[in-house]
Scaffold this motif. Structure first.
Motif, PDB file in Angstrom:
ATOM      1  N   PHE A 431       0.840  -1.201   0.000  1.00 37.45           N
ATOM      2  CA  PHE A 431       0.000   0.000   0.000  1.00 37.45           C
ATOM      3  C   PHE A 431       0.875   1.251   0.000  1.00 37.45           C
ATOM      4  CE2 PHE A 431      -2.998  -3.152   1.065  1.00 37.45           C
ATOM      5  CZ  PHE A 431      -4.285  -2.631   0.932  1.00 37.45           C
ATOM      6  N   TYR A 432       0.385   2.269  -0.697  1.00 34.35           N
ATOM      7  CA  TYR A 432       1.091   3.550  -0.785  1.00 34.35           C
ATOM      8  C   TYR A 432       0.122   4.681  -0.427  1.00 34.35           C
ATOM      9  CZ  TYR A 432       4.716   0.976  -3.291  1.00 34.35           C
ATOM     10  OH  TYR A 432       5.704   0.087  -3.625  1.00 34.35           O
ATOM     11  N   ILE A 433       0.620   5.651   0.352  1.00 37.66           N
ATOM     12  CA  ILE A 433      -0.153   6.843   0.688  1.00 37.66           C
ATOM     13  C   ILE A 433       0.534   8.026   0.015  1.00 37.66           C
ATOM     14  CG2 ILE A 433      -0.996   8.349   2.535  1.00 37.66           C
ATOM     15  CD1 ILE A 433      -2.299   5.568   2.512  1.00 37.66           C
ATOM     16  N   THR A 434      -0.202   8.749  -0.807  1.00 34.33           N
ATOM     17  CA  THR A 434       0.409   9.821  -1.592  1.00 34.33           C
ATOM     18  C   THR A 434      -0.072  11.219  -1.217  1.00 34.33           C
ATOM     19  OG1 THR A 434      -1.291   9.542  -3.291  1.00 34.33           O
ATOM     20  CG2 THR A 434       0.754   8.283  -3.559  1.00 34.33           C
ATOM     21  N   ASP A 435      -1.237  11.336  -0.608  1.00 35.80           N
ATOM     22  CA  ASP A 435      -1.782  12.666  -0.325  1.00 35.80           C
ATOM     23  C   ASP A 435      -2.897  12.520   0.707  1.00 35.80           C
ATOM     24  OD1 ASP A 435      -2.195  15.380  -0.481  1.00 35.80           O
ATOM     25  OD2 ASP A 435      -2.437  15.413  -2.659  1.00 35.80           O
ATOM     26  N   ARG A 436      -3.538  13.647   1.027  1.00 38.77           N
ATOM     27  CA  ARG A 436      -4.652  13.610   1.970  1.00 38.77           C
ATOM     28  C   ARG A 436      -5.862  14.331   1.407  1.00 38.77           C
ATOM     29  NH1 ARG A 436      -0.556  14.514   5.449  1.00 38.77           N
ATOM     30  NH2 ARG A 436      -0.912  16.732   5.657  1.00 38.77           N
ATOM     31  N   VAL A 437      -7.014  13.699   1.571  1.00 40.52           N
ATOM     32  CA  VAL A 437      -8.253  14.373   1.240  1.00 40.52           C
ATOM     33  C   VAL A 437      -8.493  15.478   2.264  1.00 40.52           C
ATOM     34  CG1 VAL A 437     -10.753  14.137   1.041  1.00 40.52           C
ATOM     35  CG2 VAL A 437      -9.270  12.332   0.159  1.00 40.52           C
ATOM     36  N   LYS A 438      -8.242  15.142   3.486  1.00 42.92           N
ATOM     37  CA  LYS A 438      -8.430  16.102   4.563  1.00 42.92           C
ATOM     38  C   LYS A 438      -7.372  17.196   4.476  1.00 42.92           C
ATOM     39  CE  LYS A 438     -10.175  12.493   7.624  1.00 42.92           C
ATOM     40  NZ  LYS A 438      -9.934  11.709   8.849  1.00 42.92           N
ATOM     41  N   GLU A 439      -7.607  18.290   5.097  1.00 48.10           N
ATOM     42  CA  GLU A 439      -6.716  19.432   4.981  1.00 48.10           C
ATOM     43  C   GLU A 439      -5.801  19.602   6.192  1.00 48.10           C
ATOM     44  OE1 GLU A 439      -9.786  22.289   4.422  1.00 48.10           O
ATOM     45  OE2 GLU A 439      -9.813  22.051   2.252  1.00 48.10           O
ATOM     46  N   LEU A 440      -5.783  18.608   7.044  1.00 48.13           N
ATOM     47  CA  LEU A 440      -4.924  18.691   8.219  1.00 48.13           C
ATOM     48  C   LEU A 440      -3.475  18.895   7.820  1.00 48.13           C
ATOM     49  CD1 LEU A 440      -6.268  15.833  10.483  1.00 48.13           C
ATOM     50  CD2 LEU A 440      -6.357  18.261  10.970  1.00 48.13           C
ATOM     51  N   ILE A 441      -2.788  19.712   8.594  1.00 49.09           N
ATOM     52  CA  ILE A 441      -1.344  19.887   8.435  1.00 49.09           C
ATOM     53  C   ILE A 441      -0.683  18.935   9.420  1.00 49.09           C
ATOM     54  CG2 ILE A 441       0.575  21.529   8.651  1.00 49.09           C
ATOM     55  CD1 ILE A 441      -1.649  23.757   8.301  1.00 49.09           C
ATOM     56  N   LYS A 442       0.317  18.201   8.961  1.00 48.62           N
ATOM     57  CA  LYS A 442       1.030  17.295   9.856  1.00 48.62           C
ATOM     58  C   LYS A 442       2.420  17.841  10.125  1.00 48.62           C
ATOM     59  CE  LYS A 442      -1.065  12.770   9.740  1.00 48.62           C
ATOM     60  NZ  LYS A 442      -0.801  11.327   9.590  1.00 48.62           N
ATOM     61  N   TYR A 443       2.593  18.354  11.344  1.00 49.81           N
ATOM     62  CA  TYR A 443       3.897  18.864  11.760  1.00 49.81           C
ATOM     63  C   TYR A 443       4.563  17.822  12.656  1.00 49.81           C
ATOM     64  CZ  TYR A 443       7.458  21.464  14.269  1.00 49.81           C
ATOM     65  OH  TYR A 443       8.665  21.853  14.826  1.00 49.81           O
ATOM     66  N   LYS A 444       5.584  17.158  12.158  1.00 54.15           N
ATOM     67  CA  LYS A 444       6.322  16.142  12.917  1.00 54.15           C
ATOM     68  C   LYS A 444       5.389  15.112  13.554  1.00 54.15           C
ATOM     69  CE  LYS A 444      10.424  18.923  13.835  1.00 54.15           C
ATOM     70  NZ  LYS A 444      11.382  19.415  14.828  1.00 54.15           N
ATOM     71  N   GLY A 445       4.356  14.725  12.804  1.00 56.17           N
ATOM     72  CA  GLY A 445       3.440  13.713  13.310  1.00 56.17           C
ATOM     73  C   GLY A 445       2.262  14.276  14.086  1.00 56.17           C
ATOM     74  N   LEU A 534     -10.169  28.033  -0.815  1.00 62.83           N
ATOM     75  CA  LEU A 534      -9.594  27.145  -1.830  1.00 62.83           C
ATOM     76  C   LEU A 534      -8.107  26.965  -1.543  1.00 62.83           C
ATOM     77  CD1 LEU A 534     -11.437  28.587  -4.971  1.00 62.83           C
ATOM     78  CD2 LEU A 534     -12.017  26.543  -3.649  1.00 62.83           C
ATOM     79  N   ARG A 535      -7.818  26.080  -0.605  1.00 62.27           N
ATOM     80  CA  ARG A 535      -6.432  25.890  -0.185  1.00 62.27           C
ATOM     81  C   ARG A 535      -5.563  25.356  -1.325  1.00 62.27           C
ATOM     82  NH1 ARG A 535      -7.312  26.514   5.295  1.00 62.27           N
ATOM     83  NH2 ARG A 535      -9.298  25.642   5.956  1.00 62.27           N
ATOM     84  N   ARG A 536      -6.186  24.625  -2.229  1.00 64.47           N
ATOM     85  CA  ARG A 536      -5.431  24.089  -3.356  1.00 64.47           C
ATOM     86  C   ARG A 536      -4.752  25.211  -4.139  1.00 64.47           C
ATOM     87  NH1 ARG A 536      -7.130  24.091  -8.324  1.00 64.47           N
ATOM     88  NH2 ARG A 536      -9.299  24.412  -7.676  1.00 64.47           N
ATOM     89  N   LEU A 537      -5.469  26.320  -4.330  1.00 62.72           N
ATOM     90  CA  LEU A 537      -4.891  27.445  -5.069  1.00 62.72           C
ATOM     91  C   LEU A 537      -3.742  28.087  -4.298  1.00 62.72           C
ATOM     92  CD1 LEU A 537      -8.106  29.143  -6.535  1.00 62.72           C
ATOM     93  CD2 LEU A 537      -6.576  27.482  -7.601  1.00 62.72           C
ATOM     94  N   LEU A 538      -3.873  28.140  -2.983  1.00 61.09           N
ATOM     95  CA  LEU A 538      -2.784  28.690  -2.171  1.00 61.09           C
ATOM     96  C   LEU A 538      -1.551  27.790  -2.239  1.00 61.09           C
ATOM     97  CD1 LEU A 538      -4.742  29.940   0.974  1.00 61.09           C
ATOM     98  CD2 LEU A 538      -3.625  31.347  -0.774  1.00 61.09           C
ATOM     99  N   LYS A 539      -1.786  26.458  -2.229  1.00 67.65           N
ATOM    100  CA  LYS A 539      -0.657  25.533  -2.345  1.00 67.65           C
ATOM    101  C   LYS A 539       0.037  25.683  -3.702  1.00 67.65           C
ATOM    102  CE  LYS A 539      -2.011  21.940   0.964  1.00 67.65           C
ATOM    103  NZ  LYS A 539      -0.721  21.829   1.660  1.00 67.65           N
ATOM    104  N   GLU A 540      -0.759  25.877  -4.738  1.00 67.96           N
ATOM    105  CA  GLU A 540      -0.179  26.094  -6.061  1.00 67.96           C
ATOM    106  C   GLU A 540       0.629  27.390  -6.086  1.00 67.96           C
ATOM    107  OE1 GLU A 540      -3.466  26.010  -8.731  1.00 67.96           O
ATOM    108  OE2 GLU A 540      -3.798  23.838  -8.537  1.00 67.96           O
TER     109      GLU A 540
END
Length: 553
Positions: A431-445, A534-540
């Motif tokens: 299994f591979y995990i590539t991204d998140r549907v959720k918008e949580l930020i993961k800082y050092k776990g 629209l966080r996606r646009l900010l990430k872009e």
């Protein structure tokens, strides 16, 4: 078709955690086996001492606090070898443990105390001020705050947990009767993308199942000299016990398997290396930022880390570059696993013998689970195609406390948990995990909900509008929160304003939620017609900004 685990199916006993750990007939080690050792002081607990201390504490809860089945005891403490006895003593008395991050502000702690309905609070002397303030906010009496650890309260107002004993001198108190499938063992808090953290309800069966699943996953192929067991393995514990990763993989796995757990109160690289050398540590659960340090820091060269047979990284994705760098430097293999608070936590792990064959994979599905990847239209996708991972098994949580809508959105009628993580599986079952549907930020776990930070920042007198996203910081090998701010009219968009905003938020949140990604000033926040950011646009935008900066170098 959903994917079933390729491991043989386990028989999950219908038993509570106390019976599972302390009334077992198949314990392969003696009662005087040392299980928990304080890395700095060498103070320790044997298996028998944990059991007797927990029993005394459980009787004390019933005797002194009239503890009832279902009452919640909150923990607000860094790692401590007293914590296991507190946990199982509370379970003996029929209670539920709700651990909180000791980095929480009084307001953050007060929310959890109120939401969980905590009837008591365990802390250490260093954290008494914040604990008292939070308790006062929710009306929890000060005589329900008790201490663990080596330091006592000089004033005598706050009892040490060893003084919570049955004073009647009788044996009239009996262990609570538990329904393993329905009664909760833990109430851990997982940050959502909106609003406050959610209370994840984990039953006794959830944890029993995951301990047994994890034991199979860490057994390894013995022909490869893999797997951890109680015959000589020593684990170094710096991952926080208030997180489900530490609760299950460290506290529970060690006492069930008979491993010696050398406990650090918190992570420090020099101490980490020193303890590996001095205690001849053979295994450690880590997170990617620690792997990064092992590959780069000059501190590493001062110590002999050759006793380590394997490390397991979790809590966030791990890249091949980091794994290769550590192995090249130290010859320490690092495999990867995956899990969530809602799954108790471990659902996947790389087999020991495959650590270098499928780098980037989170491994194979552990026993007794079914998994599938689903499209945005909630249709199952075949192997090799990307979708959201859904999981079902005895380790999947009961639901979110006081949040039926959240539970309904996270769990299907037939028992699948929608992880919110996107990925795929290959034809060999990796299994591979590539991204998140959720918008949580993961800082050092640690989970950082952007909406929480936005709510606090929106109250700042110099901010008109704000959005928070996670930015990957290569130097730290983790995401960090960054705020995009529309300043109020007349406010300068300069470094001094950024400093004030960063300091403002730092005063209101736990350490892991700070704006380590800084502040970017913008004319407007991109939003949908319904007003959703629209966080996606900010990430872009952030990715384009980084690319432009590299081009200038």
């Amino acid at each position: 078709m959903p994917t079933e685990s390729t491991f043989p199916k386990l028989d999950i006993p219908n038993i509570d955690l106390w019976g599972f750990l302390f009334e077992r007939k198949d314990k392969p080690f003696p009662d005087d086996k040392v299980i928990y050792t304080d890395a700095d002081t060498s103070r320790s607990y044997t298996y028998g001492q944990v059991r007797s201390t927990a029993t005394d504490f459980g009787k004390g809860l019933k005797s002194q606090w009239d503890w009832q089945k279902g009452d919640v005891l909150a923990l607000y403490t860094p790692n401590c070898i007293d914590t296991p006895a507190i946990i199982w003593g509370t379970h003996w008395a029929g209670g539920i443990i709700s651990p909180a991050n000791p980095g929480y502000t009084p307001d953050e702690l007060a929310f959890q105390l109120k939401d969980a309905g905590a009837k008591g609070l365990v802390t250490q002397r260093e954290f008494l001020k914040a604990a008292r303030e939070a308790a006062k906010k929710v009306g929890l009496p000060e005589d329900r705050i008790i201490l663990i650890g080596d330091e006592r309260d000089e004033s005598g107002r706050f009892k040490h947990f060893l003084n919570i004993r049955n004073m009647s001198g009788t044996s009239r108190f009996r262990r609570a009767k538990i329904d393993p499938k329905k009664d909760l063992a833990f109430l851990v808090y997982s940050s959502g993308t909106t609003g406050h953290p959610k209370g994840v309800m984990l039953s006794h069966e959830n944890i029993v199942a995951n301990v047994l699943m994890l034991k199979v996953g860490e057994a390894g192929n013995l022909s490869w000299d893999g797997g951890i067991d109680g015959k000589g393995d020593r684990l170094l514990a710096f991952l926080p016990f208030f997180h489900i990763y530490g609760l299950t993989c460290l506290i529970h796995q060690s006492i069930y398997t008979g491993l010696q757990l050398v406990v650090m109160c918190k992570f420090d690289l020099e101490s980490f290396c020193k303890h590996i050398q001095n205690y001849a540590i053979t295994f450690a659960y880590v997170v990617p930022p620690v792997v990064l340090l092992l590959g780069k820091s000059p501190i590493i060269d001062k110590y002999n880390l050759s006793s380590i047979r394997m490390m397991n990284s979790g809590a966030a994705p791990l890249t091949r570059d980091l794994v290769d760098a550590v192995y090249k430097r130290l010859k320490i293999p690092i495999k990867q696993g995956y899990g969530l608070s809602e799954t108790s936590p471990t659902t996947h792990t790389q087999p020991w013998e495959d650590w270098n064959k499928t780098i980037g994979s989170v491994g194979r599905l552990l026993p007794n689970q079914v998994a599938k990847y689903m499209s945005a239209e909630e249709k199952e996708v075949p192997a090799g195609q990307v979708g959201e991972l859904w999981l079902k098994g005895p380790n999947v949580f009961q639901g979110y406390l006081n949040n039926p809508e959240g539970t309904k959105n996270a769990k299907t009628a037939d028992g699948y948990f929608k992880t919110g993580d996107v990925g795929y599986q290959d034809e060999k079952g990796n299994f591979y995990i590539t991204d998140r549907v959720k918008e949580l930020i993961k800082y050092k776990g640690f989970q950082v909900p952007p909406a929480e930070l936005e709510g606090l920042l929106a109250a700042h007198s110099e901010i008109d509008d704000v959005a928070v996203i996670g930015i990957y910081n290569k130097d730290q090998a983790t995401e960090v929160p960054r705020a995009y701010v529309v300043p109020k009219k007349g406010v300068k968009a300069d470094a001094e304003t950024e400093r004030r905003i960063v300091s403002f938020l730092a005063s209101k949140v736990a350490n892991h939620k700070r704006l380590r990604g800084g502040v970017r000033f913008v004319d407007q926040i991109p939003k949908s017609t319904s007003g959703k950011i629209l966080r996606r646009l900010l990430k872009e935008h952030a990715a384009a900004e980084e690319k432009s900066q590299k081009a200038k170098l």
